[in-house]
Design an enzyme around this catalytic site. Structure first.
Site, short mmCIF file in Angstrom:
data_model
loop_
_atom_site.label_atom_id
_atom_site.label_comp_id
_atom_site.label_asym_id
_atom_site.label_seq_id
_atom_site.Cartn_x
_atom_site.Cartn_y
_atom_site.Cartn_z
N HIS A 2 0.87 -1.19 0.00
CA HIS A 2 0.00 0.00 0.00
C HIS A 2 0.90 1.24 0.00
O HIS A 2 1.68 1.43 -0.93
CB HIS A 2 -0.94 -0.08 1.21
CG HIS A 2 -2.04 0.92 1.26
ND1 HIS A 2 -2.41 1.72 0.21
CD2 HIS A 2 -2.89 1.25 2.28
CE1 HIS A 2 -3.42 2.49 0.57
NE2 HIS A 2 -3.73 2.24 1.82
N ASP A 54 2.69 5.41 -6.75
CA ASP A 54 3.95 5.27 -6.00
C ASP A 54 5.18 5.13 -6.90
O ASP A 54 6.30 5.12 -6.39
CB ASP A 54 3.85 4.05 -5.08
CG ASP A 54 2.84 4.28 -3.98
OD1 ASP A 54 1.90 3.48 -3.86
OD2 ASP A 54 2.96 5.30 -3.28
N HIS A 66 -2.60 -2.19 -9.73
CA HIS A 66 -3.59 -1.54 -8.86
C HIS A 66 -4.86 -2.37 -8.87
O HIS A 66 -5.23 -2.95 -9.89
CB HIS A 66 -3.91 -0.12 -9.37
CG HIS A 66 -4.49 0.75 -8.31
ND1 HIS A 66 -5.83 0.74 -8.00
CD2 HIS A 66 -3.91 1.64 -7.47
CE1 HIS A 66 -6.05 1.60 -7.01
NE2 HIS A 66 -4.91 2.16 -6.67
#
Ligand code: SDX
Length: 445
Positions: free
Chosen positions: A284, A379, A323
């Site tokens: 995460h 990210d 994702h």
């Protein structure tokens, strides 16, 4: 079926008709059942009537990790994963990063409307004057080892805030809710900066109320002997954009944690601390830290093919890719990539950027990733900016937690007012032993 218009999943209008039902036949009994379809969903509880006999508990839905389960109705964030669309209260992430500050976006998430200038000034003033933390928090922070991970420090100190504001337990009091929202948004950057300074053995910098929210954070992080920190507008603007991009993302793992813990009617500081804990994980929010470590290990472009082979063999994951919802390019990754150069104008370029761009290109050209619809997520590039800001890798996820605080608060507020919600308590499929004879200890082998 009533003729009233019902909101479809994308929030559009539509009139419920007789066809908005599902007819299922239980082949064990030959019985047929009709259940309503609302907003593209069926209620799991509507299947409890499906039984083989009167003693049967009835059917449950089995969905580990909630891959196909809507846990709530929400008006905060809309994501279209197939088309890479992200909107907050109906405003596109592109417009918000182009025109808003992070505090303005935080106001929108929490209040549902963009603020007027007067409302924004009041909101900014309230947050500015609540950036200090109780002096005891410093002593609490000093109890950590010098090499304590700042997410562990943030997790602990956010939870500790609940002990300084016991009134927050009254979650139905509007003023207490408002103050908890203001205090969390105001104080998390201070706790984050204190954790950073602690890890370097440097004195803490107190908040400077003359500065904007992002400028104040940079000051608390980096001011040394100068009396007044001189923030660079390009860096504070880049932080605003990064923080808008990370503010909320509907029912992600950490928001689910905040809603789940908050459903017990605990105070919001404790519920947000649960969100910090979930965000810490490498799958995460911890992914931005993992991406930089991955790029350091790859080291140079020549090593990319071997690395990707290792990923395809299942030895590890391409961090910053993939994702649960986006099966297209994460719009946030695209916007970050557009802003990387602005930061590098100030900080100097990060040599890992070329490596990351080549890695992305090679992965997107590889069927293993394209067939699984694996694209860069938020990210993949964010850590390059944080590294260029001279932040240690351990601080990257803290940089995610700061803005996600406003999303967690907005989701918590929506959850406690949602009449359909109550304490979260999932069921299970029991697969263990039953009715075993107890064995005295001297007879156990
Ligand atoms: C965030 O939910 C959110 O909104 C989160 C977030 C937010 O703003 O809150 O967007 C922030 O957490 C972004 C994600 C950051 N995490 C990473 O970058 C870690 C690497 N990514 C993965 O671990 C993964 O993609 C997840 C966790 C993000 C999503 O995992 P899913 O939806 O459970 O997908 P999966 O694990 O079932 O994978 C499906 C397939 C599998 O292959 P097969 O078993 O079908 O052969 O894709 C493969 C996986 O092995 N796969 C990957 C991969 N991600 C998935 N293979 C290699 N590298 C990857 N990164």
């Amino acid at each position: 079926m009533p003729e009233e218009a019902t909101k479809t999943r994308d929030g559009g209008g539509g009139v419920a008709t007789a066809e908005d039902t599902l007819t299922v036949t239980d082949n064990r009994t030959g019985e047929t059942y009709e259940v309503e379809i609302t907003d593209g969903t069926v209620k799991a509880m509507d299947f409890r009537q499906v039984k083989v006999d009167e003693d049967d508990f009835g059917l449950m839905a089995y969905d580990p990790a909630f891959t196909n389960t809507a846990a709530c109705r929400s008006e905060i964030t809309y994501i279209d994963g197939e088309n890479g669309i992200l909107q907050h209260r109906g405003y596109s992430i592109e417009d918000l990063t182009e025109h808003s500050s992070y505090l303005e976006a935080a106001y929108l998430l929490i209040h549902g409307e963009l603020p007027t200038q007067e409302q924004l000034d009041e909101w900014t003033h309230e947050i500015t004057i609540h950036t200090y933390v109780h002096e005891n928090i410093k002593r609490f922070m000093e109890g950590f080892r010098h090499d304590a991970h700042p997410m562990g420090m943030l997790l602990s100190t956010v939870g500790a805030l609940s002990t300084f504001y016991p009134g927050a337990k009254d979650i139905n009091d509007d003023e207490e809710r408002h103050m908890a929202a203001v205090r969390l948004i105001a104080k998390v950057p201070t706790l984050a900066a204190f954790a950073y300074r602690h890890s370097l053995g440097l004195p803490y910098n107190y908040p400077d109320n003359d500065l904007t929210y992002p400028e104040n954070f940079l000051s608390m992080m980096f001011r040394m002997t100068e009396l007044k920190y001189e923030p660079d507008d390009r860096l504070s603007r880049a932080l605003d954009v990064l923080w808008i991009l990370h503010a909320d993302h509907e029912q992600n793992c950490s928001t689910n944690a905040v809603r789940g813990v908050g459903s017990s009617q605990v105070d919001p500081y404790s519920a947000v601390a649960a969100g910090v804990a979930a965000l810490y994980g490498p799958l995460h929010g911890g992914a931005n830290e993992a991406v930089l470590r991955m790029l350091s290990r790859i080291e140079k472009k020549e090593n990319i093919p071997d690395f990707l082979e290792g990923v395809k063999e299942g030895n590890e994951r391409l961090m910053g890719f993939g994702h649960r919802v986006y099966k297209n390019y994460d719009p946030r990754a695209r916007i970050i990539k557009e802003h990387v150069d602005e930061v590098f104008e100030v900080t100097g370029t990060n040599p890992k950027l070329d490596l990351a761009i080549e890695l992305e290109k090679r992965a997107l050209d590889d069927d293993y990733f394209s067939s699984r619809k694996l694209y860069p997520n938020v990210d993949f590039y964010s850590g390059l900016i944080y590294e260029a800001l001279s932040l240690p890798t351990e601080m990257f996820t803290v940089m995610f937690a700061i803005p996600r605080t406003s999303g967690w608060v907005a989701q918590w507020l929506e959850m406690i007012d949602d009449k359909e919600q109550k304490i979260a308590r999932p069921r299970q499929v029991y697969t263990g032993e039953r009715d075993r004879e107890y064995v005295a200890i001297d007879e156990r082998s």
